[in-house]
Design an enzyme around this catalytic site. Sequence first.
Site, PDB file in Angstrom:
ATOM      1  N   HIS A  85       0.847  -1.094   0.015  1.00  0.00           N
ATOM      2  CA  HIS A  85       0.123   0.039  -0.214  1.00  0.00           C
ATOM      3  C   HIS A  85       0.946   1.225   0.138  1.00  0.00           C
ATOM      4  O   HIS A  85       0.377   2.277  -0.728  1.00  0.00           O
ATOM      5  CB  HIS A  85      -0.951  -0.083   1.185  1.00  0.00           C
ATOM      6  CG  HIS A  85      -2.079  -0.823   1.101  1.00  0.00           C
ATOM      7  ND1 HIS A  85      -3.144  -0.950   1.820  1.00  0.00           N
ATOM      8  CD2 HIS A  85      -2.584  -1.452   0.056  1.00  0.00           C
ATOM      9  CE1 HIS A  85      -3.979  -1.689   1.514  1.00  0.00           C
ATOM     10  NE2 HIS A  85      -3.649  -2.083   0.386  1.00  0.00           N
ATOM     11  N   TYR A  95      -9.726   4.520   3.143  1.00  0.00           N
ATOM     12  CA  TYR A  95     -10.136   3.122   3.678  1.00  0.00           C
ATOM     13  C   TYR A  95     -11.672   3.468   4.082  1.00  0.00           C
ATOM     14  O   TYR A  95     -12.363   2.611   4.215  1.00  0.00           O
ATOM     15  CB  TYR A  95      -9.461   3.102   4.888  1.00  0.00           C
ATOM     16  CG  TYR A  95      -7.945   2.260   4.978  1.00  0.00           C
ATOM     17  CD1 TYR A  95      -7.923   0.927   4.881  1.00  0.00           C
ATOM     18  CD2 TYR A  95      -7.000   3.036   4.620  1.00  0.00           C
ATOM     19  CE1 TYR A  95      -6.940   0.279   4.557  1.00  0.00           C
ATOM     20  CE2 TYR A  95      -5.647   2.403   4.457  1.00  0.00           C
ATOM     21  CZ  TYR A  95      -5.812   0.722   4.443  1.00  0.00           C
ATOM     22  OH  TYR A  95      -4.525   0.260   4.267  1.00  0.00           O
ATOM     23  N   GLU A 135       0.815   1.712   8.344  1.00  0.00           N
ATOM     24  CA  GLU A 135       1.500   2.246   7.024  1.00  0.00           C
ATOM     25  C   GLU A 135       1.778   3.654   7.435  1.00  0.00           C
ATOM     26  O   GLU A 135       2.868   4.065   6.742  1.00  0.00           O
ATOM     27  CB  GLU A 135       0.294   2.532   5.948  1.00  0.00           C
ATOM     28  CG  GLU A 135      -0.229   1.049   5.252  1.00  0.00           C
ATOM     29  CD  GLU A 135      -1.520   1.020   4.593  1.00  0.00           C
ATOM     30  OE1 GLU A 135      -2.126   2.109   4.386  1.00  0.00           O
ATOM     31  OE2 GLU A 135      -1.960  -0.098   4.486  1.00  0.00           O
ATOM     32  N   GLN A 205       5.437  -2.274  -9.136  1.00  0.00           N
ATOM     33  CA  GLN A 205       6.509  -2.392  -8.178  1.00  0.00           C
ATOM     34  C   GLN A 205       7.523  -3.375  -9.198  1.00  0.00           C
ATOM     35  O   GLN A 205       7.244  -4.287  -9.591  1.00  0.00           O
ATOM     36  CB  GLN A 205       5.992  -3.120  -7.024  1.00  0.00           C
ATOM     37  CG  GLN A 205       4.885  -2.222  -6.136  1.00  0.00           C
ATOM     38  CD  GLN A 205       3.742  -2.328  -6.666  1.00  0.00           C
ATOM     39  OE1 GLN A 205       3.171  -2.995  -7.366  1.00  0.00           O
ATOM     40  NE2 GLN A 205       3.008  -1.156  -6.641  1.00  0.00           N
ATOM     41  N   GLY A 268      12.926 -17.084 -14.561  1.00  0.00           N
ATOM     42  CA  GLY A 268      12.658 -16.180 -15.383  1.00  0.00           C
ATOM     43  C   GLY A 268      12.909 -14.670 -14.771  1.00  0.00           C
ATOM     44  O   GLY A 268      14.197 -14.747 -13.882  1.00  0.00           O
ATOM     45  N   GLY A 270      12.100 -13.699 -12.131  1.00  0.00           N
ATOM     46  CA  GLY A 270      11.957 -13.877 -10.487  1.00  0.00           C
ATOM     47  C   GLY A 270      13.532 -13.804 -10.162  1.00  0.00           C
ATOM     48  O   GLY A 270      13.532 -13.799  -8.887  1.00  0.00           O
ATOM     49  N   THR A 272      15.372 -11.194 -10.290  1.00  0.00           N
ATOM     50  CA  THR A 272      15.611  -9.722 -10.140  1.00  0.00           C
ATOM     51  C   THR A 272      15.890  -9.612  -8.421  1.00  0.00           C
ATOM     52  O   THR A 272      16.780  -8.809  -8.133  1.00  0.00           O
ATOM     53  CB  THR A 272      14.622  -8.832 -10.464  1.00  0.00           C
ATOM     54  OG1 THR A 272      13.314  -9.215 -10.137  1.00  0.00           O
ATOM     55  CG2 THR A 272      14.854  -8.869 -11.960  1.00  0.00           C
TER      56      THR A 272
END
Length: 396
Positions: A85, A95, A135, A205, A268, A270, A272
Amino acid sequence: MLDAQTIATVKATIPLLVETGPKLTAHFYDRMFTHNPELKEIFNMSNQRNGDQREALFNAIAAYASNIENLPALLPAVEKIAQKHTSFQIKPEQYNIVGEHLLATLDEMFSPGQEVLDAWGKAYGVLANVFINREAEIYNENASKAGGWEGTRDFRIVAKTPRSALITSFELEPVDGGAVAEYRPGQYLGVWLKPEGFPHQEIRQYSLTRKPDGKGYRIAVKREEGGQVSNWLHNHANVGDVVKLVAPAGDFFMAVADDTPVTLISAGVGQTPMLAMLDTLAKAGHTAQVNWFHAAENGDVHAFADEVKELGQSLPRFTAHTWYRQPSEADRAKGQFDSEGLMDLSKLEGAFSDPTMQFYLCGPVGFMQFTAKQLVDLGVKQENIHYECFGPHKVL
């Protein structure tokens, strides 16, 4: 705290939720985006179209209802979602919007009566506060650390390097010339884009791919078929362009002592987050065993092979093994892979027999399920297996 009657009322709705399945969250999202279209600027609309986000939200709602008497059991999931988030810069007032549409969805689909709606309203309020508080802590941590910042920050692309037929890396440095925040190996950056022609702002992301250096960041992006953002980055983003970034986040990261053996397993793109882990281990002169096990379709799509080899050479105890599912004749001639077919860890059992070894997995969900089962069958404890899903989280 929720009272016993509220808990009982919420738990009584579980059979109805299970019977309805993701249809519930499909209705919720359709309703929310109709009444609050500005949220399309935040949500990943690709995950809406393929249904992944709807399934993930349904699973989260069902898990909350099932564990409403045992909230500590949900804390790992809360941490994962809260970290994600922050890359979307979710605010407390949002929210309230979600809560409004969740209750309206329950009412429109089930007409359960005011008592049930009130109970779910209380239950949602408790959960929302857990997220809001966590958060807020993450935002404060990111803003207060050296090189940290609030909100988004402009970064310039200073290098764009093809790494395979499908993967390109991007190096980014802040436009303001200041320092950048450190991160834990395995975490990701939030990348905010709205190029000309995009109907909405898009937020993605991308895992950081090397040890922090305080000056900039490096990510690597796979060109996804039909992927709006990945194809734009590959086709149109150029050195000198400016993008907006949110500070690094994520609950998947490596934190091990120097005497802890580590196995990094990927397929693949993945690899990173594993690259950042391997770079960190290499730069620290990690003395325990380090294994790098990677699967790729063939040599054309195998990225960072030379970098992995170089990093491995700086480690005193390093083992690498690469699987190509369908190697080409050129791959065979070059001898740049070790095994053909799917990853089979049983042949390498001796490489990770230490019971203290920590395993980090990243790749397609099916691949991680396949390899995690192999590890468990070979005697690895579940608590020693850590994994990351690109996109909405799924349980292995």
